[in-house]
Design a protein around this motif. Structure first.
Motif, PDB file in Angstrom:
ATOM      1  N   LEU A 187       0.843  -1.192   0.000  1.00 36.75           N
ATOM      2  CA  LEU A 187       0.000   0.000   0.000  1.00 36.75           C
ATOM      3  C   LEU A 187       0.887   1.254   0.000  1.00 36.75           C
ATOM      4  CD1 LEU A 187      -2.872  -1.007   2.461  1.00 36.75           C
ATOM      5  CD2 LEU A 187      -2.643  -1.404  -0.002  1.00 36.75           C
ATOM      6  N   PRO A 188       0.404   2.330  -0.594  1.00 33.66           N
ATOM      7  CA  PRO A 188       1.244   3.523  -0.734  1.00 33.66           C
ATOM      8  C   PRO A 188       1.713   4.057   0.623  1.00 33.66           C
ATOM      9  CG  PRO A 188      -0.768   3.743  -2.028  1.00 33.66           C
ATOM     10  CD  PRO A 188      -0.925   2.513  -1.205  1.00 33.66           C
ATOM     11  N   GLY A 189       2.987   4.428   0.683  1.00 24.60           N
ATOM     12  CA  GLY A 189       3.513   5.060   1.883  1.00 24.60           C
ATOM     13  C   GLY A 189       4.043   4.105   2.928  1.00 24.60           C
ATOM     14  N   ALA A 190       3.759   2.820   2.783  1.00 27.03           N
ATOM     15  CA  ALA A 190       4.247   1.853   3.772  1.00 27.03           C
ATOM     16  C   ALA A 190       5.751   1.646   3.593  1.00 27.03           C
ATOM     17  CB  ALA A 190       3.520   0.530   3.601  1.00 27.03           C
ATOM     18  N   LEU A 191       6.482   1.542   4.712  1.00 31.03           N
ATOM     19  CA  LEU A 191       7.938   1.412   4.626  1.00 31.03           C
ATOM     20  C   LEU A 191       8.423   0.093   5.213  1.00 31.03           C
ATOM     21  CD1 LEU A 191       9.029   5.025   5.611  1.00 31.03           C
ATOM     22  CD2 LEU A 191       9.244   3.941   3.365  1.00 31.03           C
TER      23      LEU A 191
END
Lengths: 98, 490
Positions: free
Chosen positions: B45-49
């Protein structure tokens, strides 16, 4: 290295994008301009500069950022699938692949 | 066949035995509800690190050291870009030009097999391992057992983000049996040091083979074919054999080979094209900007090395040198670490390492197999088996009685001494009593005695048998032999 229509076509193919001959004529010079712009950096002498991987400072680069091997709560099936364009039988569902 | 030389290189993917995934805290537990063990990181998912799991570094180091690789103080994670539904991010976090470890030289034992599959002559062979790097696994595509499966594929991402060690060799194998023995060697080594369960049937050890052939004496490699879907070591062996035959057939008929990926179909017993080179991927590797370089200190490596058990090959050699075991026996006893531990304890307790080896390999393993157990779950402790071996060596009971006793020990968990006492199995070694039985036997068999004394020495065995029988199997055969010889010739 000048960017040609062949390069743009290849990149589009790798990105699974359809691109028309007209678009190719528009994008190729635009991408060539972008690459030429970035290539200005080559004027700098970077022989003694280490690549800045991870975008960290030299001190930060050796920071141990690893975590312990312990489990944390997951989303669970329902939440994980909630925003999927297509889900069925507890799975993400996609058009048939090999 | 003899005009051609086979060239094989292997890639092994081994799942590292962690509780949580490589870059997030989701469980790696197998068999949970589909997609239950997922989070923003492994769903892409976008932004997950991503954050690296420390245990992966340690298990990767154990695996690398067990295979004789050098661990790099600095390695870089890289993105391998490709599109597939089981890869939510559109890239796999792997390693590329700066891997976790490299430059390994591994000595394996290998043998060609006869038609029945029995090893002919074991010989050592050196294999160069190019690299072992760390990466995440992809999810699983489900192609059967769900609705409208002819139109849809179903994706379970529980496996996405599971830590893997990818182990790549040089094209060093010249026969399919060498490849077979190498995979078994790697599997045992990874299990031995606790890096991976390395069970091919469960899919936590997967194997791909690059196979080509060339005319004997030629220097240039032939066109190589990548084989996938090798779900067991046996399948891999069969797939390579088939593929070598196929390639030679094409070349001898004057044809050309395609560089391609082929899948092994076990049911049809053949390899089939999966994709040709034209569709081959351009992965556009680049350094993963979300993870810092992986720094591993010499101190860390030394610590891991100090915590390693004696490796299986070293232990096999020691078993041969110190305990005088044969190569096949020592190999069998070092097939699993728990079995090797069990053996050494039994050898010490019995004071007779070779007898301990025989009892474990024949009797104990048979009992364990029948009960579906391994040495560490054995109902008979190494000390108890050692005592049994001692009782036999001290002539308290016969070897034949020993087998019964072990069977009973295994069933009931009782000690050797308790079983011997309960069954009244104590071996008869009292010479006075044995003499009495011998005298009876001689008196009741006058004609045999006459023939024996006339020179028919083969009848000696008859007398031994009669005495043992008269003692209800309890008489010590050694003493019976001695006393009988004296009495028959007097």
């Amino acid at each position: 290295m000048p960017i040609t229509e062949v390069d743009v076509e290849k990149v589009a193919q790798l990105a699974h994008m359809e691109i028309t001959p007209d678009e190719l004529k528009i994008f190729a010079p635009q991408m060539a301009d972008i690459v030429a712009y970035v290539e200005q950096l080559n004027a700098l002498d970077t022989a003694d500069v280490q690549p800045s991987l991870g975008g960290l400072t030299p001190e930060g680069e050796t920071t141990d950022s690893a975590r312990e091997d312990t489990t944390a709560p997951s989303l669970g099936q329902k939440t994980a699938l909630a925003e999927a364009p297509d889900a069925a039988s507890g799975h993400f569902r996609v058009p048939k692949v090999l | 066949m003899t005009n051609w030389e086979t060239i094989i290189g292997l890639e092994i993917h081994a799942q590292l035995s962690t509780e949580s995934k490589i870059f997030c805290g989701c469980s790696t537990h197998f068999g949970d509800e589909p997609n239950a063990n997922t989070c923003p990181v492994c769903l892409g998912l976008p932004g997950a690190l991503p954050v690296l799991n420390r245990r992966v570094i340690e298990l990767g180091a154990r695996a690398a050291l067990a295979l004789g690789l050098q661990i790099n103080n600095r390695s870089i994670f890289a993105r391998k870009n490709y599109f597939y539904p089981d890869l939510p991010k559109g890239y796999q976090i792997s390693q590329f030009d700066q891997p976790f470890s490299a430059n390994g030289e591994l000595e394996i034992m290998t043998a060609e097999r006869d038609d029945a599959g029995h090893p002919l002559e074991w010989r050592p062979k050196k294999i160069t391992i190019t690299r072992l790097h760390l990466e995440e696994d992809a999810g699983k595509n489900v192609h059967e057992g769900l609705p409208d499966i002819d139109r849809y594929s179903y994706i379970d991402l529980n496996r996405a983000g599971t830590p893997l060690a990818e182990i790549v060799t040089e094209p060093d194998f010249r026969t399919s049996w060498e490849a077979y023995d190498y995979v078994n060697h790697v599997r045992r080594a990874l299990q031995w040091v606790g890096a991976s369960e390395a069970d091919m049937e469960k899919g936590n050890l997967r194997c791909e083979a690059n196979v080509s052939v060339r005319r004997r004496g030629a220097e240039k490699f032939g066109t190589k074919v990548e084989l996938k879907n090798l779900n067991s070591v046996r399948f891999m062996h069969r797939a390579i054999e088939f593929e070598v035959e196929r390639q030679i057939g094409v070349l001898e008929a004057g044809g050309h080979l395609q560089q391609e990926t082929r899948l092994w179909d076990e049911r049809a017993a053949e390899t089939r094209v999966m994709r040709s080179k034209e569709e081959a991927h351009d992965y556009r590797y680049f350094p993963e900007p979300d993870l810092p370089p992986l720094e591993v200190s010499d101190e860390f490596i030394a610590n891991v090395r100090d915590g390693m058990p004696e490796l299986p090959e070293a232990r096999r050699k020691r078993f041969m040198e110190v305990y005088g075991l044969s190569f096949p026996d020592a190999s069998q006893l070092t097939s699993e670490r728990s079995l090797a531990d069990y053996y050494e304890k039994t050898a010490a307790a019995s004071g007779d390492p070779r007898a301990a080896s025989n009892w474990i390999r024949t009797e104990l393993l048979r009992e364990l197999d029948a009960a579906g157990l391994t040495a560490q779950d054995s109902n008979v402790s190494p000390e108890a088996l050692g005592t049994l071996v001692q009782l036999i060596n001290d002539d308290k009971i016969s070897g034949k009685q020993g087998k019964e006793v072990l069977h009973e020990m295994f069933k009931s968990g009782k000690t050797a001494n308790a079983v011997v006492e309960e069954r009244g199995l104590v071996q008869l070694s009292d010479t006075g009593e044995i003499d009495r039985i011998i005298d009876e036997v001689i008196v009741s068999n006058p004609s045999q005695l006459e023939q024996y004394r006339a020179g028919k020495e083969a009848l000696f065995g008859f007398f031994v048998g009669q005495v043992i029988k008269a003692s209800k199997g309890k008489a010590n055969p050694k003493i019976v032999n001695e006393r009988l010889k004296a009495k028959l010739s007097s």
